[in-house]
Design a protein around this motif. Structure first.
Motif: not given
Length: 225
Positions: A50-68
């Motif tokens: 989905v991060a790939q899809a959102l970048a293709a749709a014109g968004f800078n994307t950030l995915r991150f790991n929750f604490r721990g």
């Protein structure tokens, strides 16, 4: 390839990956991963795709790991801690680009966290949830929602299929769109192309595109700690 970074958080830092938009950025999208205690990470396939899809749709994307999770500090926070983590990410982006229009969403547990935060945070102009565990979590917090929301659900999701989700959402007011993935399970196994197409269309041409017309703003990946 995405750029690695560390984002400051009350317990230390959050491990994150940045992906630049394909072309001029219309906004910034944050994607949250599924339950930390059940193997969820920012590398979970649905999150990555989905991060790939959102970048293709014109968004800078950030995915991150929750604490721990991964190299993020801290330990599982029972939901409250994870909401705090997401707010830390939003604050980090806002401090660097105050006018950047923002999109929040996630998969499964991450959908719940992102929607709960995004409904109340005016910096989030639109929302999305993938595989929302409708049999585990209620959706009453969406009552009164005034921003576009896309919910994508597998037809045979074991935590509540697309038909059940659509029936549940039908009772709620607001601009909510439910899209079912035919034959899809909770993890969208074998259905990632369909998932990506639905998300890309909704935020590039559908109801989720309108809040980001004229948006933009690039956060430099190297500006974190």
């Amino acid at each position: 390839m995405p750029n690695s970074m560390r984002i400051p958080a009350p317990h230390g830092h959050l491990e994150a990956r940045f992906r630049a938009a394909a072309g001029p950025a219309r906004g910034f999208a944050v994607v949250c991963h599924p339950h930390p205690q059940h193997g969820g990470t920012m590398h979970t396939k649905a999150v990555f795709r989905v991060a790939q899809a959102l970048a293709a749709a014109g968004f800078n994307t950030l995915r991150f790991n929750f604490r721990g999770v991964g190299t993020s500090t801290g330990s599982y926070g029972g939901g409250d801690g994870e909401r705090e983590d997401l707010r830390a990410v939003i604050d980090w982006i806002t401090e660097r680009r105050p006018t950047t229009p923002m999109l929040l969403g996630g998969f499964s547990f991450g959908a719940r966290i992102s929607l709960e935060v995004g409904v109340a945070d005016e910096r989030a102009l639109a929302l999305f949830g993938l595989g929302f565990p409708v049999l585990k979590y209620g959706l009453g917090f969406l009552d009164g929602l005034a921003k576009p929301l896309l919910l994508v659900q597998g037809e045979h999701d074991e935590y509540g299929g697309s038909a059940l989700l659509a029936d549940t959402v039908r009772r709620l007011p607001g601009p909510i769109t439910v899209r079912g993935i035919r034959g899809g399970d909770h993890f969208f196994n074998g259905r990632f192309r369909e998932l990506q197409a639905v998300v890309r269309e909704y935020f590039s041409e559908g109801p989720g595109a309108a809040p980001f017309i004229g948006g933009g703003g690039v956060v430099k990946p190297g500006s974190g700690t």
